[in-house]
Design a protein around this motif. Sequence first.
Motif, short mmCIF file in Angstrom:
data_model
loop_
_atom_site.label_atom_id
_atom_site.label_comp_id
_atom_site.label_asym_id
_atom_site.label_seq_id
_atom_site.Cartn_x
_atom_site.Cartn_y
_atom_site.Cartn_z
N VAL A 1 9.95 60.21 124.20
CA VAL A 1 10.09 61.10 123.04
C VAL A 1 11.55 61.21 122.61
CG1 VAL A 1 9.87 63.48 122.26
CG2 VAL A 1 8.00 62.40 123.49
N ASN A 2 12.44 61.42 123.58
CA ASN A 2 13.81 61.78 123.23
C ASN A 2 14.80 60.63 123.25
OD1 ASN A 2 13.83 64.85 123.01
ND2 ASN A 2 12.68 64.48 124.88
N MET B 1 14.03 55.74 121.30
CA MET B 1 14.34 55.18 119.97
C MET B 1 15.70 54.49 119.94
SD MET B 1 14.57 58.60 120.31
CE MET B 1 12.86 58.82 119.93
N PRO C 1 23.26 62.32 120.69
CA PRO C 1 23.05 63.76 120.53
C PRO C 1 23.11 64.47 121.88
CG PRO C 1 21.27 62.51 119.50
CD PRO C 1 22.08 61.56 120.30
N ASN D 1 17.07 72.32 125.97
CA ASN D 1 16.24 71.28 125.34
C ASN D 1 15.52 70.49 126.42
OD1 ASN D 1 15.12 69.30 123.78
ND2 ASN D 1 17.01 68.61 122.84
N ARG E 1 8.70 72.05 121.37
CA ARG E 1 9.25 70.79 121.89
C ARG E 1 8.14 69.77 122.10
NH1 ARG E 1 11.69 74.80 124.45
NH2 ARG E 1 13.96 74.97 124.45
N ASP E 2 8.43 68.53 121.76
CA ASP E 2 7.56 67.41 122.08
C ASP E 2 8.06 66.86 123.42
OD1 ASP E 2 5.88 65.27 121.98
OD2 ASP E 2 6.91 64.25 120.35
N PRO E 3 7.25 66.65 124.44
CA PRO E 3 5.79 66.82 124.49
C PRO E 3 5.33 68.14 125.09
CG PRO E 3 6.55 65.52 126.36
CD PRO E 3 7.77 65.96 125.61
N ALA F 1 19.78 67.21 119.26
CA ALA F 1 18.61 66.76 118.51
C ALA F 1 17.38 67.13 119.32
CB ALA F 1 18.67 65.25 118.31
N PHE F 2 16.46 67.84 118.68
CA PHE F 2 15.20 68.22 119.34
C PHE F 2 14.07 67.47 118.65
CE2 PHE F 2 17.83 71.52 120.86
CZ PHE F 2 17.18 72.27 121.81
N HIS F 3 13.17 66.92 119.46
CA HIS F 3 11.98 66.29 118.90
C HIS F 3 10.87 67.33 118.89
CE1 HIS F 3 13.68 62.19 118.94
NE2 HIS F 3 14.48 62.78 119.79
N LYS G 1 -0.34 64.44 115.00
CA LYS G 1 1.03 64.22 115.47
C LYS G 1 1.71 63.13 114.65
CE LYS G 1 3.75 63.44 119.61
NZ LYS G 1 3.78 63.32 121.06
N LYS H 1 9.96 63.01 110.75
CA LYS H 1 10.43 61.87 111.56
C LYS H 1 9.78 60.57 111.11
CE LYS H 1 10.00 61.49 116.28
NZ LYS H 1 9.96 62.07 117.65
N ALA I 1 14.39 58.19 114.41
CA ALA I 1 14.90 59.18 115.35
C ALA I 1 16.22 58.78 115.98
CB ALA I 1 13.86 59.42 116.43
#
Lengths: 262, 347
Positions: free
Chosen positions: A153-154, A157, A197, A203, B202-204, B219-221, B237, B271, B281
């Motif tokens: 997820v974070n 990418m 980031p 977080n 927050r993901d996930p 950066a927060f997903h 999603k 996104k 992202a």
Amino acid sequence: MKALSHKRRHPLAAVALLLMGLLVTGGLYAAATSVNEAQAATGYSASDIEEGEKLFLANCATCHGMNAEGTNSGPSLIGVGAASVDFQVGTGRMPMQMQGPQAEAKPVQFDDEQISQLAAYVASLGAGPAVPEAEYLDTSLGNSAKGGEIFRVNCAMCHNAAAAGGALTRGKFAPALAGVEEKHIYEAMAIGPQNMPVFNDSNISPEDKRDVITFLKEIESQGSPGGAKLGSLGPVAEGLFIWTAGLGIIIAFTIWLTSRPS
Amino acid sequence: MGDHSHGGPDQPGTVAKAQEGELDKIQDPGLPPHRARLTDTDPRAAKRAERHVAILFAISIIGTVLFFVGYFAVGHTESIAELRLQNTLLGLGTGFAMLGIGVGIVHWARTLMPDHEIAESRHAVRTEEDRKDAEAIVNTIIDESGIQRRPLIRNTLIGALALAPLPGVFILRDLDLTKESAGQIVDRLRHTMWDKGVRLTRDPSGTPIKASDVQIGSAFHVIPEGLMEAEDWLNQKAKAVVLLMRLNPEDLNISEGREDWHHNGIVAYSKICTHVGCPVALYEQHTHHLLCPCHQSTFDLTQECKVIFGPAAHALPQLPITVDDEGFLVAQSDFHEPVGPGYWERG
């Protein structure tokens, strides 16, 4: 008594009083700020800070300024914390060889003691992320499945789903993560070096960071489910392979098809 | 002879014409001498070639069997090594199933079928004759290939051909298409789960995010609250994922009507890339560029995610956010425009 009262009216009495007042307020202020800094400078002795300052002036002040306040060629280091120093110097990214799109990892130029002295000095300038505790780097306590989810997820990418790294804009890139020390992976998340980031503890919690590290170490040690990885780079490596090896096989077949049998 | 007006018997014009008898000067070289192959002269070599062809067809059969060994017998455990073995068996199995047939047929033709040279003259099209010719050709093929005289080859070929398509059938069987009208699909593209008061989580993990936790440069997903409880959560999603970032408020160039869409420099953007829907992202915290990993579309966060490079056609939609009374970040509404790539009815 006479002498005392005479002394009290000494012409320098006012100056002495002023000095006393200054010392007391300054001392109180120093005590108050050192309470704030206590968490940043844990485990570092005064001599560490002193040695660190010497190292800093000799190696870093050119770009970051004599008081680490930053110059045109380097950012301010006040409040970046010990973790930043430990990461940047510990991976050889700092001192930078030259200005470029980003600082690249290279052989480390200081030993562990010097790095921790530098970190002590920078941490003493202002509170920031500290070097992580050993328990958050212990991959035997981590959950790699959860870490993989958080990573995809974070992080995936930029760093690629298999942590093989990837390109960013204008010459910048996200480095591959194989072979990076657990400590440095943790610190990178905590401080967000260069264009990465920041992923602070609210977080991705320290336990989650440990899970991510566990996941990275696990995929590093285990094979790929789909056969040869070709560097996990995706279309570049795979395209090169298919256009050379694949096309070569096709050409060999065409030659065989059209040749005369003996 | 020249046929140009300036040409004469002694001075050819610019265009020369062939005269009668001139073409005879070029002799027809005829066909090169026929060279016999080893399999034509040595019956043992022919037998060997026949065995080779049969082996190749058998390889195809083994390949198909390998596919099914991988499909049914392997890969039911958690181990990566076993999964790797399964993938290898599926790939090599289908590969050899096809390759064995192809190479076998070519080898058969090269070694066992007659290779005498044939000169085919042009002829006018006559349908009745053509039909007869075709019939003769087919008969010749049946006769010369020896398919009736060599039952071993024939049967292995029939076996290989019958088995080889089965892997494809089994793979296609796994595709399941949802049956929906176009109108329903368009309606689904227009709306996401975001709505007034929906918390950003927050993901996930799905934990809500406090505004005070978002540090500059982070950066927060983000997924909407309650996403994982939704029945079609994966589809939801795919539309609703958001990237939450914080930068200095003075870095933001805010257009009219969006002044209160951010909170202390905390901004939220869809996104989903507006090019073909990859997750945008890759965030560079100092340049404030958002990069899409698929085709390098680059969006500038300081200019409300305007496209500054790449094939994307329009800016990423911004999610208006604010904080609720507990300090958690919430959406003010759904996106004001459809997320993701453009489509015919998008407007």
